[in-house]
Design a protein around this motif. Structure first.
Motif, mmCIF file in Angstrom:
data_model
loop_
_atom_site.group_PDB
_atom_site.id
_atom_site.type_symbol
_atom_site.label_atom_id
_atom_site.label_comp_id
_atom_site.label_asym_id
_atom_site.label_seq_id
_atom_site.Cartn_x
_atom_site.Cartn_y
_atom_site.Cartn_z
ATOM 1 N N VAL A 1 0.827 -1.203 0.000
ATOM 2 C CA VAL A 1 0.000 0.000 0.000
ATOM 3 C C VAL A 1 0.861 1.252 0.000
ATOM 4 C CG1 VAL A 1 -1.713 1.317 1.288
ATOM 5 C CG2 VAL A 1 -1.950 -1.153 1.074
ATOM 6 N N GLY A 2 1.953 1.267 0.678
ATOM 7 C CA GLY A 2 2.804 2.448 0.680
ATOM 8 C C GLY A 2 2.929 3.069 2.054
ATOM 9 N N GLY A 3 3.107 4.374 2.059
ATOM 10 C CA GLY A 3 3.413 5.093 3.289
ATOM 11 C C GLY A 3 2.223 5.361 4.189
ATOM 12 N N ALA A 4 2.498 6.123 5.215
ATOM 13 C CA ALA A 4 1.508 6.384 6.272
ATOM 14 C C ALA A 4 0.262 7.085 5.750
ATOM 15 C CB ALA A 4 2.155 7.212 7.379
ATOM 16 N N ARG A 5 0.418 8.029 4.839
ATOM 17 C CA ARG A 5 -0.763 8.743 4.339
ATOM 18 C C ARG A 5 -1.637 7.841 3.483
ATOM 19 N NH1 ARG A 5 2.612 13.552 4.433
ATOM 20 N NH2 ARG A 5 1.811 14.780 6.170
ATOM 21 N N LEU A 6 -1.035 6.977 2.687
ATOM 22 C CA LEU A 6 -1.845 6.033 1.907
ATOM 23 C C LEU A 6 -2.588 5.086 2.833
ATOM 24 C CD1 LEU A 6 0.223 5.031 -1.257
ATOM 25 C CD2 LEU A 6 -1.834 6.396 -1.114
ATOM 26 N N ARG A 7 -1.910 4.629 3.881
ATOM 27 C CA ARG A 7 -2.582 3.747 4.843
ATOM 28 C C ARG A 7 -3.683 4.491 5.584
ATOM 29 N NH1 ARG A 7 2.735 2.508 5.811
ATOM 30 N NH2 ARG A 7 2.627 3.392 7.894
ATOM 31 N N ALA A 8 -3.470 5.767 5.891
ATOM 32 C CA ALA A 8 -4.506 6.577 6.542
ATOM 33 C C ALA A 8 -5.715 6.732 5.630
ATOM 34 C CB ALA A 8 -3.954 7.942 6.943
ATOM 35 N N ALA B 1 -2.221 1.041 -6.468
ATOM 36 C CA ALA B 1 -1.712 -0.018 -5.581
ATOM 37 C C ALA B 1 -2.726 -1.145 -5.438
ATOM 38 C CB ALA B 1 -1.381 0.564 -4.203
ATOM 39 N N LEU B 2 -3.971 -0.811 -5.240
ATOM 40 C CA LEU B 2 -4.990 -1.842 -5.041
ATOM 41 C C LEU B 2 -5.360 -2.543 -6.332
ATOM 42 C CD1 LEU B 2 -7.381 -0.068 -2.518
ATOM 43 C CD2 LEU B 2 -5.549 -1.703 -2.040
ATOM 44 N N GLY B 3 -5.180 -1.860 -7.456
ATOM 45 C CA GLY B 3 -5.550 -2.441 -8.735
ATOM 46 C C GLY B 3 -4.443 -3.214 -9.413
ATOM 47 N N ALA B 4 -3.240 -3.164 -8.887
ATOM 48 C CA ALA B 4 -2.110 -3.843 -9.514
ATOM 49 C C ALA B 4 -2.391 -5.327 -9.661
ATOM 50 C CB ALA B 4 -0.840 -3.630 -8.688
ATOM 51 N N ALA C 1 -7.690 -3.162 -13.663
ATOM 52 C CA ALA C 1 -6.820 -2.098 -13.178
ATOM 53 C C ALA C 1 -6.674 -0.999 -14.225
ATOM 54 C CB ALA C 1 -5.438 -2.651 -12.831
ATOM 55 N N PRO C 2 -6.611 0.264 -13.767
ATOM 56 C CA PRO C 2 -6.419 1.366 -14.713
ATOM 57 C C PRO C 2 -5.161 1.165 -15.535
ATOM 58 C CG PRO C 2 -6.865 2.188 -12.498
ATOM 59 C CD PRO C 2 -6.679 0.705 -12.390
ATOM 60 N N VAL D 1 -5.392 9.407 -3.758
ATOM 61 C CA VAL D 1 -6.429 8.491 -4.237
ATOM 62 C C VAL D 1 -5.937 7.761 -5.487
ATOM 63 C CG1 VAL D 1 -8.737 8.373 -5.275
ATOM 64 C CG2 VAL D 1 -8.373 9.695 -3.188
ATOM 65 N N ALA D 2 -5.299 8.472 -6.403
ATOM 66 C CA ALA D 2 -4.769 7.837 -7.609
ATOM 67 C C ALA D 2 -3.721 6.787 -7.259
ATOM 68 C CB ALA D 2 -4.190 8.896 -8.544
ATOM 69 N N ARG D 3 -2.833 7.120 -6.325
ATOM 70 C CA ARG D 3 -1.803 6.154 -5.909
ATOM 71 C C ARG D 3 -2.419 4.933 -5.245
ATOM 72 N NH1 ARG D 3 2.076 9.390 -2.278
ATOM 73 N NH2 ARG D 3 2.832 7.308 -1.814
ATOM 74 N N LEU D 4 -3.434 5.142 -4.417
ATOM 75 C CA LEU D 4 -4.085 4.018 -3.746
ATOM 76 C C LEU D 4 -4.803 3.140 -4.757
ATOM 77 C CD1 LEU D 4 -4.724 2.601 -1.087
ATOM 78 C CD2 LEU D 4 -6.729 4.094 -0.871
ATOM 79 N N ARG D 5 -5.471 3.744 -5.720
ATOM 80 C CA ARG D 5 -6.142 2.957 -6.767
ATOM 81 C C ARG D 5 -5.131 2.106 -7.528
ATOM 82 N NH1 ARG D 5 -10.362 7.359 -9.252
ATOM 83 N NH2 ARG D 5 -12.030 6.932 -7.768
#
Length: 86
Positions: free
Chosen positions: A21-28, A73-76, A81-82, A67-71
């Motif tokens: 998922v990535g860093g703290a803000r993505l997890r938040a 990560a989750l869509g990989a 996936a986009p 939001v784009a980064r989270l999408r």
């Protein structure tokens, strides 16, 4: 996909493999969304949750980038996936 939010927030694929998922803000952001399943979440609420009351100058643009980064990560690895041909 499953989400765990106690301890370190994680996304786990149906086959049991974790998603990076990535860093703290993505997890938040993931936590804020997971706590409100099936509902639209106002931008103001997401900004407050992600930046804990200390948002950047252009919070809306920063949130859109997260939001784009989270999408991504989750869509990989998913057929929907986009950026992937169907």
């Amino acid at each position: 996909m499953r989400y765990t939010i106690l301890g370190t927030t994680q996304a786990i694929r149906d086959d049991g493999t974790p998603v990076a998922v990535g860093g703290a803000r993505l997890r938040a952001l993931l936590t804020a969304l997971a706590l409100r399943p099936g509902r639209a979440v106002p931008v103001r609420a997401l900004v407050a949750d992600v930046w804990d009351g200390d948002p950047p100058a252009d919070a809306v643009a920063a949130l859109q980038a997260l939001v784009a980064r989270l999408r991504r990560a989750l869509g990989a690895g998913r057929p929907w996936a986009p950026g992937r041909a169907g």
